[in-house]
Design a protein around this motif. Structure first.
Motif, mmCIF file in Angstrom:
data_model
loop_
_atom_site.group_PDB
_atom_site.id
_atom_site.type_symbol
_atom_site.label_atom_id
_atom_site.label_comp_id
_atom_site.label_asym_id
_atom_site.label_seq_id
_atom_site.Cartn_x
_atom_site.Cartn_y
_atom_site.Cartn_z
ATOM 1 N N SER A 134 -14.406 -30.831 0.244
ATOM 2 C CA SER A 134 -14.359 -31.320 -1.130
ATOM 3 C C SER A 134 -14.474 -32.840 -1.159
ATOM 4 N N LEU A 135 -15.189 -33.339 -2.190
ATOM 5 C CA LEU A 135 -15.300 -34.785 -2.417
ATOM 6 C C LEU A 135 -14.230 -35.286 -3.379
ATOM 7 N N GLY A 169 -9.541 -18.454 13.448
ATOM 8 C CA GLY A 169 -8.879 -19.384 14.357
ATOM 9 C C GLY A 169 -8.702 -20.778 13.752
ATOM 10 N N GLN A 170 -9.303 -21.013 12.601
ATOM 11 C CA GLN A 170 -9.139 -22.304 11.945
ATOM 12 C C GLN A 170 -7.857 -22.306 11.126
ATOM 13 N N GLY A 171 -7.092 -23.383 11.214
ATOM 14 C CA GLY A 171 -5.898 -23.527 10.385
ATOM 15 C C GLY A 171 -6.297 -23.653 8.913
ATOM 16 N N TYR A 172 -5.509 -23.095 8.024
ATOM 17 C CA TYR A 172 -5.879 -23.099 6.601
ATOM 18 C C TYR A 172 -4.766 -23.701 5.766
ATOM 19 N N HIS A 173 -5.173 -24.555 4.857
ATOM 20 C CA HIS A 173 -4.284 -25.052 3.812
ATOM 21 C C HIS A 173 -5.185 -25.443 2.646
ATOM 22 N N PRO A 174 -4.644 -25.719 1.494
ATOM 23 C CA PRO A 174 -5.480 -25.898 0.308
ATOM 24 C C PRO A 174 -6.584 -26.938 0.459
ATOM 25 N N SER A 214 -8.172 -27.578 3.303
ATOM 26 C CA SER A 214 -8.981 -27.326 4.493
ATOM 27 C C SER A 214 -10.455 -27.312 4.135
ATOM 28 N N ARG A 215 -11.281 -27.577 5.150
ATOM 29 C CA ARG A 215 -12.711 -27.486 4.945
ATOM 30 C C ARG A 215 -13.108 -26.021 4.767
ATOM 31 N N ILE A 216 -14.235 -25.844 4.078
ATOM 32 C CA ILE A 216 -14.712 -24.508 3.754
ATOM 33 C C ILE A 216 -15.737 -24.100 4.804
ATOM 34 N N PHE A 217 -15.497 -22.950 5.430
ATOM 35 C CA PHE A 217 -16.452 -22.383 6.389
ATOM 36 C C PHE A 217 -17.087 -21.155 5.734
ATOM 37 N N ASN A 252 -13.696 -18.536 4.761
ATOM 38 C CA ASN A 252 -12.262 -18.710 4.501
ATOM 39 C C ASN A 252 -12.017 -19.043 3.025
ATOM 40 N N SER A 253 -13.074 -18.908 2.160
ATOM 41 C CA SER A 253 -12.928 -19.149 0.733
ATOM 42 C C SER A 253 -13.630 -18.026 -0.014
#
Length: 480
Positions: A169-170, A80-85, A87-90, A103-104
C-alpha cells in the motif's frame, strides 16, 4: 495593465517584489521536497518488493514445472509469510485460470466481481492489482486505495504456468506527504509573515534616504538655494545622488546670483540715460510747436513707463538678495491710517480700510508698498466708483491683510499665476497698457521676505490676501 496592479511607491514595489520572489522560491522548494519525499518512499517500497521477489525465486515455488506444483508450493510460500494489517500483498496466479493463491482474499473477490456491483452489474471501484503489466506499476486496490505492485511472469520450459505479484500500500506515502504538506504550510506561512516584516523593514531603510532627499528638494525654492543636504550617511548610491543634487544646487545658486546681479546692475545703469533723455525731451518740448510737442509727450510717457519698469526690476533684485528690509516694531493703527490717506491717490474708488490695534514687526514702507500694489491691482479691475476694501484680521501672532473688490473676480486658472513675474491676463493687457506684470511679483517677494505668504482666491469679486508673523495685540486685549 500590469502597471495598474503594481504599487506606485518604491517601498511598496520593493516589498511586492521580495514577497513574490519569496513565494516563488518557497513554492518551488516545497514542491520539490514534497515530490522528493514521495519518490524516496516509493523507492524504498520498490526495494522491499524486489526483496520479496528474490525471496520467492529462492523458494521451492519458483522451481515448480506445472500449475499443480505451483499451487502447492505457492500456498506454502504464502502461508510462510507473517501477516498483519500492513503486510505486503502476495498474489500468485495459477496458470491462465482464475485460481489465485493470495494472502488478501478480499482483493481477489473484488477482482472476481463478487463485491457490490453498479446498476449495470459491474463491480464498483474494482481492484486493478490483477491486471497490472509486468514490472513495477502503481494501481488501484479498490476504493481510493493505491498500491505499488511488482509483477513477474512464471515460466517453465517455455510455457507460462502462472504469475507472481507482490504489492504494498502507498498509504504511508500519502500519510507522509500529507504530514509534510501540513508542516510546510505552517512553516511557509510563518516564514512568509517574517519575510513580509523583513521586506517592509528593508524597503523602509532603502526608501528613507530617498524620501529625505525628495522632501528636501520639494522644500527648495529660489530663496533657499544656499541650503545643502548632509552627505555623511547612507549607501554609496544615496551619497552619490546627494552629491549630484548638491552640485546642481551650487550651479543653480551661482546662476541665480549672476542673474540678480545682472538685473540690479542693468536696472541701476539704465536709470541714468533715461533721466538724461527725459531732461533733453523737456528742453526740446519748449522749443517745438504743438504737433511736435504731442509726439514728444508720447515718447515721454514711454520713457516714464520704462523708468517704472526698471525701478520695479531693481526692487525685485533687492528683494531676492534679501537686502531691502528694515524691520522694526510699528503701530498697526499708524500703518492703516497712512493707507487710508494714500489710497485715494490710486484712483476714484469707494475705499474702506478696517481698524485694528496692536503692533507688528515689519518694514512699514515695504508693507505699505505691498498693500498699495494689491489695491492698484483691484483698482485696475474695477470701474470708477467701484468698492475696494482693505481688511485686517489677527490670527495669533500673525496678521492677515485682505484686499477685496466688487470687480469680475479671478478665474481659477489664473489664480496660481498672478504672482509670476511679467504675468498679465488677457483682460489686463487689453485694459491696462501701462502695466508691467511685476506689481504682484514684488508683493510676493516682500511678503516672503517677511516670512509670510500671499495668495489669491478665485471666484466672483477679486480677493488677494497675505499674512506675516510678528503681530502683538495691545496690552490687556486678552489674546495670547
Amino acid at each position: 495593465m500590469a502597471e495598474g496592479f503594481w504599487p506606485a511607491g518604491l517601498r511598496g514595489r520593493l516589498v511586492a517584489a521580495i514577497v513574490l520572489v519569496a513565494i516563488a522560491v518557497l513554492g518551488a522548494s516545497f514542491y520539490v521536497l514534497h515530490e522528493r519525499t514521495g519518490a524516496d518512499l516509493e523507492g524504498r517500497i520498490d526495494d522491499q518488493l524486489r526483496g520479496d521477489l528474490a525471496e520467492f525465486e529462492a523458494s521451492p515455488a519458483a522451481r515448480a514445472t506445472t500449475p499443480a506444483q505451483l499451487r502447492v508450493t505457492s500456498r506454502a510460500f504464502v502461508n510462510g509469510q507473517g501477516y498483519h494489517p500492513d503486510s505486503r500483498i502476495f498474489a500468485i496466479e495459477i496458470g491462465d485460470g482464475p485460481a489465485v493463491v493470495t494472502n488478501s482474499e478480499e482483493l481477489f473477490e473484488a477482482e472476481a466481481g463478487t463485491t457490490e456491483a453498479d446498476e449495470h452489474g459491474a463491480p464498483t471501484n474494482p481492484s486493478q492489482l490483477f491486471t497490472a503489466p509486468a514490472g513495477f506499476d502503481t494501481v488501484s486496490a479498490g476504493g481510493e486505495a493505491r498500491v505499488r505492485v511488482l509483477t513477474q511472469p512464471l515460466v517453465s520450459e517455455g510455457r507460462r504456468i502462472g504469475t507472481f505479484r507482490v504489492a504494498e500500500s502507498l498509504g504511508q506515502v500519502s500519510t507522509a506527504q500529507d504530514s509534510l504538506r501540513s508542516a510546510l504550510l505552517v512553516v511557509g506561512a510563518l516564514a512568509l509573515a517574517l519575510l513580509v516584516g523583513a521586506a517592509f523593514w528593508i524597503a523602509t531603510l532603502v526608501a528613507r534616504p530617498l524620501k529625505r532627499i525628495a522632501a528636501f528638494a520639494a522644500d527648495i525654492d529660489t530663496a533657499g538655494l544656499d541650503r545643502r543636504l548632509a552627505n555623511d550617511r547612507g549607501p554609496t548610491e544615496v551619497r552619490s545622488l546627494t552629491d549630484s543634487l548638491n552640485h546642481m544646487l551650487d550651479r543653480l545658486q551661482g546662476a541665480f546670483e549672476r542673474e540678480r546681479e545682472f538685473v540690479a546692475d542693468a536696472s541701476h545703469e539704465l536709470r541714468t540715460p533715461i533721466t538724461i533723455a527725459e531732461g533733453e525731451l523737456e528742453l526740446l518740448r519748449r522749443e517745438v510747436g504743438p504737433a511736435e510737442r504731442e509726439r514728444l509727450d508720447v515718447v515721454h510717457r514711454e520713457l516714464r513707463r520704462m523708468e517704472r519698469l526698471i525701478s520695479e526690476m531693481l526692487t525685485l533684485a533687492r528683494e531676492d538678495a534679501g537686502r531691502s528690509l528694515e524691520l522694526r516694531r510699528v503701530e498697526v493703527p499708524d500703518v492703516l491710517d497712512d493707507l487710508r490717506r494714500d489710497l485715494p491717490l490710486l484712483g476714484p474708488r469707494d475705499y474702506s480700510v478696517s481698524r485694528l490695534a496692536g503692533t507688528l514687526e515689519a518694514d512699514p514702507d515695504r508693507l505699505a508698498q505691498v498693500v498699495r500694489n494689491l489695491v492698484a491691482n483691484a483698482v485696475a479691475h474695477t470701474s470708477e466708483g467701484g468698492r475696494v476694501e482693505v481688511r485686517t484680521v489677527a490670527d495669533g501672532s500673525r496678521l492677515r491683510f485682505e484686499v477685496g473688490d466688487d470687480g469680475p473676480g479671478i478665474p481659477p486658472d489664473e489664480a496660481a499665476h498672478l504672482f509670476e513675474r511679467f504675468y498679465r491676463s488677457p483682460e489686463s493687457r487689453a485694459r491696462d497698457a501701462d502695466g508691467s506684470g511685476l506689481g504682484l511679483a514684488i508683493a510676493r517677494a516682500i511678503v516672503e521676505a517677511h516670512g509670510g505668504r500671499i495668495w489669491a482666491e478665485p471666484g466672483p469679486g477679486g480677493l488677494v490676501a497675505f499674512e506675516i508673523p510678528g503681530y502683538r495685540p495691545p496690552a490687556g486685549d486678552g489674546r495670547p
